[in-house]
Design a protein around this motif. Sequence first.
Motif, PDB file in Angstrom:
ATOM      1  N   UNK A 115       2.293  -5.624 -13.941  1.00 41.48           N
ATOM      2  CA  UNK A 115       1.852  -4.494 -14.639  1.00 41.48           C
ATOM      3  C   UNK A 115       2.942  -3.947 -15.687  1.00 41.48           C
ATOM      4  N   UNK A 116       4.051  -3.666 -15.332  1.00 45.35           N
ATOM      5  CA  UNK A 116       5.170  -3.117 -16.150  1.00 45.35           C
ATOM      6  C   UNK A 116       5.860  -4.368 -17.122  1.00 45.35           C
ATOM      7  N   UNK A 117       5.609  -5.843 -16.313  1.00 44.57           N
ATOM      8  CA  UNK A 117       6.415  -6.863 -17.147  1.00 44.57           C
ATOM      9  C   UNK A 117       5.587  -7.336 -17.885  1.00 44.57           C
ATOM     10  N   UNK A 118       4.604  -8.271 -17.271  1.00 39.91           N
ATOM     11  CA  UNK A 118       3.757  -9.198 -18.308  1.00 39.91           C
ATOM     12  C   UNK A 118       2.598  -8.310 -19.036  1.00 39.91           C
ATOM     13  N   UNK A 146      10.088  -1.630 -11.416  1.00 40.55           N
ATOM     14  CA  UNK A 146       9.791  -2.318  -9.893  1.00 40.55           C
ATOM     15  C   UNK A 146      10.498  -1.210  -9.104  1.00 40.55           C
ATOM     16  N   UNK A 147      11.764  -1.091  -9.412  1.00 41.50           N
ATOM     17  CA  UNK A 147      12.530   0.016  -8.475  1.00 41.50           C
ATOM     18  C   UNK A 147      11.717   1.463  -8.288  1.00 41.50           C
ATOM     19  N   UNK A 148      11.349   2.065  -9.516  1.00 42.32           N
ATOM     20  CA  UNK A 148      10.638   3.185  -9.776  1.00 42.32           C
ATOM     21  C   UNK A 148       9.308   3.008  -9.012  1.00 42.32           C
ATOM     22  N   UNK A 149       8.575   1.993  -8.981  1.00 37.25           N
ATOM     23  CA  UNK A 149       7.350   1.887  -8.453  1.00 37.25           C
ATOM     24  C   UNK A 149       7.479   1.955  -6.933  1.00 37.25           C
ATOM     25  N   UNK A 150       8.313   1.098  -6.396  1.00 37.55           N
ATOM     26  CA  UNK A 150       8.590   1.178  -5.048  1.00 37.55           C
ATOM     27  C   UNK A 150       8.916   2.512  -4.521  1.00 37.55           C
ATOM     28  N   UNK A 183       2.421  -7.824  12.812  1.00 38.96           N
ATOM     29  CA  UNK A 183       2.502  -6.856  12.281  1.00 38.96           C
ATOM     30  C   UNK A 183       3.795  -6.605  11.209  1.00 38.96           C
ATOM     31  N   UNK A 184       4.917  -7.485  11.577  1.00 41.25           N
ATOM     32  CA  UNK A 184       6.093  -7.469  10.512  1.00 41.25           C
ATOM     33  C   UNK A 184       5.721  -8.103   9.436  1.00 41.25           C
ATOM     34  N   UNK A 185       4.740  -9.247   9.513  1.00 41.27           N
ATOM     35  CA  UNK A 185       4.522 -10.164   8.477  1.00 41.27           C
ATOM     36  C   UNK A 185       3.598  -9.549   7.402  1.00 41.27           C
ATOM     37  N   UNK A 186       2.578  -8.733   8.120  1.00 41.15           N
ATOM     38  CA  UNK A 186       1.710  -8.024   7.270  1.00 41.15           C
ATOM     39  C   UNK A 186       2.239  -6.892   6.226  1.00 41.15           C
ATOM     40  N   UNK A 187       3.328  -6.300   7.136  1.00 39.84           N
ATOM     41  CA  UNK A 187       4.158  -5.340   6.338  1.00 39.84           C
ATOM     42  C   UNK A 187       4.924  -6.009   5.119  1.00 39.84           C
ATOM     43  N   UNK A 188       5.696  -7.245   5.404  1.00 37.82           N
ATOM     44  CA  UNK A 188       6.508  -7.644   4.432  1.00 37.82           C
ATOM     45  C   UNK A 188       5.676  -8.297   3.435  1.00 37.82           C
ATOM     46  N   UNK A 189       4.291  -8.847   3.676  1.00 38.36           N
ATOM     47  CA  UNK A 189       3.616  -9.260   2.615  1.00 38.36           C
ATOM     48  C   UNK A 189       2.971  -8.115   1.760  1.00 38.36           C
ATOM     49  N   UNK A 190       2.826  -6.918   2.388  1.00 39.18           N
ATOM     50  CA  UNK A 190       2.288  -5.765   1.680  1.00 39.18           C
ATOM     51  C   UNK A 190       3.423  -5.418   0.623  1.00 39.18           C
ATOM     52  N   UNK A 191       4.598  -5.343   1.105  1.00 37.08           N
ATOM     53  CA  UNK A 191       5.621  -5.091   0.211  1.00 37.08           C
ATOM     54  C   UNK A 191       5.961  -5.803  -1.148  1.00 37.08           C
ATOM     55  N   UNK A 192       5.696  -7.376  -0.781  1.00 34.47           N
ATOM     56  CA  UNK A 192       5.823  -8.220  -1.769  1.00 34.47           C
ATOM     57  C   UNK A 192       4.693  -8.100  -2.634  1.00 34.47           C
ATOM     58  N   UNK A 193       3.693  -7.754  -2.527  1.00 31.57           N
ATOM     59  CA  UNK A 193       2.377  -7.366  -2.873  1.00 31.57           C
ATOM     60  C   UNK A 193       2.724  -6.235  -4.055  1.00 31.57           C
ATOM     61  N   UNK A 194       3.392  -5.268  -3.507  1.00 29.96           N
ATOM     62  CA  UNK A 194       3.672  -4.104  -4.325  1.00 29.96           C
ATOM     63  C   UNK A 194       4.605  -4.514  -5.521  1.00 29.96           C
ATOM     64  N   UNK A 195       5.688  -5.301  -5.090  1.00 26.04           N
ATOM     65  CA  UNK A 195       6.447  -5.666  -6.295  1.00 26.04           C
ATOM     66  C   UNK A 195       5.915  -6.397  -7.192  1.00 26.04           C
ATOM     67  N   UNK A 196       4.988  -7.682  -6.695  1.00 31.95           N
ATOM     68  CA  UNK A 196       4.298  -8.358  -7.843  1.00 31.95           C
ATOM     69  C   UNK A 196       3.244  -7.453  -8.678  1.00 31.95           C
ATOM     70  N   UNK A 197       2.679  -6.175  -8.267  1.00 33.44           N
ATOM     71  CA  UNK A 197       2.006  -5.502  -8.888  1.00 33.44           C
ATOM     72  C   UNK A 197       2.963  -4.847 -10.006  1.00 33.44           C
ATOM     73  N   UNK A 198       4.078  -4.492  -9.697  1.00 31.83           N
ATOM     74  CA  UNK A 198       5.099  -3.791 -10.749  1.00 31.83           C
ATOM     75  C   UNK A 198       5.475  -4.909 -11.706  1.00 31.83           C
ATOM     76  N   UNK A 230      13.292  -2.830   0.358  1.00 32.67           N
ATOM     77  CA  UNK A 230      12.914  -3.180  -0.960  1.00 32.67           C
ATOM     78  C   UNK A 230      13.482  -2.235  -1.973  1.00 32.67           C
ATOM     79  N   UNK A 231      13.485  -0.864  -1.553  1.00 31.26           N
ATOM     80  CA  UNK A 231      13.880   0.247  -2.600  1.00 31.26           C
ATOM     81  C   UNK A 231      15.321  -0.179  -2.620  1.00 31.26           C
TER      82      UNK A 231
END
Length: 347
Positions: free
Chosen positions: A20-23, A263-267, A2-17, A219-220
């Motif tokens: 999306x906002x960078x590349x 990234x910070x604003x998206x999180x 459960x902890x790993x799923x949550x951690x990967x989800x947060x990493x995915x959110x960071x990658x999306x930002x 992460x925030x």
Amino acid sequence: MNALYSLFTVFALILIALLGAGALGMHTLFGIVIPYLAIALFFVGVVMKVIGWAKSPVPFRIPTTAGQQLSHSWIKHDKYDNPATGWQVFVRMAMEVLFFRSLFRNLAVQRFGSTEDGVDMKVRYASAKWLWLFALIFHYSFLIVFVRHFRLFTNPVPAFLTGIEWVDGFLQIGAPTLYITDVTLVLGVTLLLLRRILLPQVRYISMVNDFFPLFLIMAVACSGILLRFFAKTDVMGIKEITMGLFSFAPPAQLPEVGVVFYVHLFLVCVLIAYFPFSKLMHMGGVFLCPTRNLANNSRAKRHVNPWNDPSIKAHSYAAYEDEFREKMIDAGLPVEKTVEQAETEAQ
């Protein structure tokens, strides 16, 4: 897991930002559209939750108590663990909301000793004040950090915000100044995370929705620290964006403020949108919780459920005994009046 799923989800959110906002350069989406959507979801979710709680029937007085109820004058009443008046409830709620009083009373259960089969024989209780302390540090640090950020939405900055910043950064470590709450927020959420990961009993009952908000808040906080101390950021550009959002007049062309800001604003937006639908909503739920906000005066005052069907008449105990007195006596149950006494009173 459960902890790993949550951690990967947060990493995915960071990658999306980052993508999306960078590349892809979708600054308008991440700087204007998503913040407004997050705020709308927050308010709609909070209103729905509050309405749902308010519509829930409370048929009985069900306050959680940990002390002596108001009784005879010669028995000491524990006013704030077992409140009997509205004022006592107010004091109890204030101590709970401001100082986490019930968590301060929390005890850790420890088992020791065993039989030849290895079965634990004894249980003892020990103080767990460290959990109360770090929970208090985490919540107050989060509150101060939240309030400090209002300087980005005001011009000129109010004096009380300047005062909070001065107190928070009075150690004047580094340049820009390291705020005390930056450290204590990360420290508090780290300890709460480690508690869920390292303690077997807590880890066993922890779900994804327990780990995810902690990783998201971490992460925030870390992205905010990165934005303040390490990334080259145009602070005036950030304030132009935030002032525009707050006044519902965002700039047509967003200034270049760096991908870390987005990234910070998206999180932050994810946290805001997730808030009403998560366990974080306990911040508002504590005020509408009948186990906390009701006086325990059921012996002194009858609590009538407002959701009762008015066509159903109340059946008092006296009427119940009148109806079933002979059967109760035959069954050996105690009665307040014998058959003869009831007949005499009826005459």
